[in-house]
Design a protein around this motif. Structure first.
Motif, short mmCIF file in Angstrom:
data_model
loop_
_atom_site.label_atom_id
_atom_site.label_comp_id
_atom_site.label_asym_id
_atom_site.label_seq_id
_atom_site.Cartn_x
_atom_site.Cartn_y
_atom_site.Cartn_z
N PRO A 1 56.62 -33.16 57.70
CA PRO A 1 56.96 -33.61 56.35
C PRO A 1 56.28 -32.79 55.25
CG PRO A 1 55.48 -35.17 57.39
CD PRO A 1 55.88 -34.18 58.44
N ASP A 2 55.08 -32.31 55.50
CA ASP A 2 54.40 -31.50 54.48
C ASP A 2 55.11 -30.16 54.27
OD1 ASP A 2 52.53 -33.48 54.06
OD2 ASP A 2 51.12 -32.65 55.51
N LEU A 3 55.60 -29.60 55.34
CA LEU A 3 56.36 -28.35 55.23
C LEU A 3 57.64 -28.58 54.44
CD1 LEU A 3 56.49 -25.38 56.04
CD2 LEU A 3 57.66 -26.09 58.14
N TYR A 4 58.29 -29.73 54.68
CA TYR A 4 59.49 -30.07 53.91
C TYR A 4 59.15 -30.16 52.42
CZ TYR A 4 63.00 -32.79 51.55
OH TYR A 4 63.92 -33.22 50.64
N ARG A 5 58.05 -30.83 52.07
CA ARG A 5 57.68 -30.97 50.66
C ARG A 5 57.42 -29.61 50.03
NH1 ARG A 5 53.54 -35.99 50.41
NH2 ARG A 5 52.11 -34.33 50.97
N LYS A 6 56.74 -28.74 50.74
CA LYS A 6 56.48 -27.41 50.21
C LYS A 6 57.78 -26.64 50.01
CE LYS A 6 53.96 -23.19 51.06
NZ LYS A 6 52.65 -22.89 50.63
N PHE A 7 58.65 -26.70 51.01
CA PHE A 7 59.94 -26.02 50.92
C PHE A 7 60.77 -26.59 49.77
CE2 PHE A 7 64.46 -25.94 52.07
CZ PHE A 7 64.66 -24.57 52.19
N ALA A 8 60.84 -27.91 49.67
CA ALA A 8 61.64 -28.55 48.63
C ALA A 8 61.14 -28.20 47.24
CB ALA A 8 61.65 -30.07 48.81
N SER A 9 59.84 -28.23 47.03
CA SER A 9 59.32 -27.90 45.70
C SER A 9 59.59 -26.44 45.35
CB SER A 9 57.83 -28.24 45.58
OG SER A 9 57.07 -27.54 46.53
N THR A 10 59.48 -25.55 46.32
CA THR A 10 59.72 -24.13 46.07
C THR A 10 61.19 -23.86 45.76
OG1 THR A 10 57.89 -23.52 47.50
CG2 THR A 10 59.51 -21.81 47.05
N VAL A 11 62.07 -24.50 46.49
CA VAL A 11 63.50 -24.25 46.33
C VAL A 11 64.08 -24.97 45.11
CG1 VAL A 11 65.76 -24.62 47.41
CG2 VAL A 11 63.86 -23.76 48.76
N LEU A 12 63.64 -26.18 44.85
CA LEU A 12 64.29 -27.01 43.83
C LEU A 12 63.74 -26.84 42.41
CD1 LEU A 12 64.56 -30.36 45.81
CD2 LEU A 12 66.32 -28.62 45.51
N TYR A 13 62.48 -26.45 42.27
CA TYR A 13 61.85 -26.50 40.96
C TYR A 13 61.42 -25.12 40.46
CZ TYR A 13 61.91 -31.49 41.52
OH TYR A 13 62.34 -32.77 41.69
N GLU A 14 61.50 -24.98 39.13
CA GLU A 14 61.11 -23.73 38.47
C GLU A 14 59.62 -23.42 38.68
OE1 GLU A 14 63.00 -21.55 36.81
OE2 GLU A 14 64.84 -22.70 37.01
N PHE B 1 55.63 -40.89 49.90
CA PHE B 1 56.88 -40.22 50.21
C PHE B 1 56.85 -39.60 51.61
CE2 PHE B 1 59.78 -36.48 49.77
CZ PHE B 1 60.96 -37.21 49.72
N THR B 2 55.67 -39.28 52.12
CA THR B 2 55.56 -38.73 53.47
C THR B 2 56.16 -39.71 54.48
OG1 THR B 2 53.62 -37.45 52.89
CG2 THR B 2 53.96 -37.88 55.23
N THR B 3 55.86 -40.98 54.32
CA THR B 3 56.44 -41.99 55.20
C THR B 3 57.95 -42.05 55.02
OG1 THR B 3 54.41 -43.29 55.10
CG2 THR B 3 56.39 -44.44 55.84
N GLY B 4 58.40 -41.99 53.78
CA GLY B 4 59.83 -41.99 53.49
C GLY B 4 60.54 -40.80 54.11
N VAL B 5 59.92 -39.63 54.03
CA VAL B 5 60.50 -38.42 54.62
C VAL B 5 60.63 -38.59 56.13
CG1 VAL B 5 60.03 -35.99 55.14
CG2 VAL B 5 59.80 -36.81 52.82
N ARG B 6 59.60 -39.14 56.73
CA ARG B 6 59.64 -39.35 58.19
C ARG B 6 60.73 -40.36 58.57
NH1 ARG B 6 53.45 -38.45 59.33
NH2 ARG B 6 53.68 -36.33 60.13
N VAL B 7 60.89 -41.40 57.78
CA VAL B 7 61.94 -42.39 58.05
C VAL B 7 63.31 -41.73 57.93
CG1 VAL B 7 63.05 -44.49 57.17
CG2 VAL B 7 60.56 -44.41 57.44
N ILE B 8 63.51 -40.95 56.88
CA ILE B 8 64.78 -40.24 56.71
C ILE B 8 65.01 -39.29 57.89
CG2 ILE B 8 65.99 -38.51 55.29
CD1 ILE B 8 64.61 -39.90 52.84
N GLY B 9 63.97 -38.58 58.28
CA GLY B 9 64.09 -37.68 59.44
C GLY B 9 64.48 -38.43 60.70
N ALA B 10 63.86 -39.59 60.92
CA ALA B 10 64.18 -40.39 62.11
C ALA B 10 65.63 -40.88 62.06
CB ALA B 10 63.21 -41.57 62.21
#
Length: 131
Positions: free
Chosen positions: A81-94, A105-114
């Motif tokens: 999930p931490d890698l996802y957050r890093k990727f998302a912030s780099t790709v989505l934001y200026e 949100f880490t728990t939320g990301v894991r739930v979405i992943g599951a």
């Protein structure tokens, strides 16, 4: 049934990309006012929604491929999930360094992943049960 649900979610994404982003930022980011989305993000979200609707309507191998990809993405998000957050912030934001992620949100990301892994596995199993 899942295919219909996926298609409906694609339609919602197509019709309301701004609301999808606002919902994401509300739950994922502690300082949403600090982040400036890249200009292509909302059109990309809308395009993804259209693609999901079309693939869900067509079904067949293309839908199977999309669900396999969904399951693989879900597994990656579930495990990293931490890698996802890093990727998302780099790709989505200026200014990705300005983004502060909500720790819950880490728990939320894991739930979405599951859920993605479950959906991918279920459609795979259902597809192979038919043959």
């Amino acid at each position: 049934m899942i295919r219909i649900l996926i298609g409906v979610l694609g339609a919602v994404t197509t019709l309301f990309p701004d609301k999808i982003v606002a919902l994401f930022e509300k739950h994922a980011i502690t300082n949403p006012s600090e982040g400036t989305l890249r200009k292509w993000v909302n059109p990309a979200i809308r395009s993804e929604g259209i693609l999901i609707v079309v693939i869900s309507l067509l079904g067949s191998r293309l839908y199977a491929w999309m669900m396999n990809l969904t399951g693989a993405f879900g597994a990656a998000v579930l495990m990293f999930p931490d890698l996802y957050r890093k990727f998302a912030s780099t790709v989505l934001y200026e200014r990705p360094d300005a983004i502060e992620w909500n720790e819950q949100f880490t728990t939320g990301v894991r739930v979405i992943g599951a859920v993605y892994v479950f959906l991918g596995a279920k459609t795979y199993r259902d597809r192979h049960k038919e043959t």
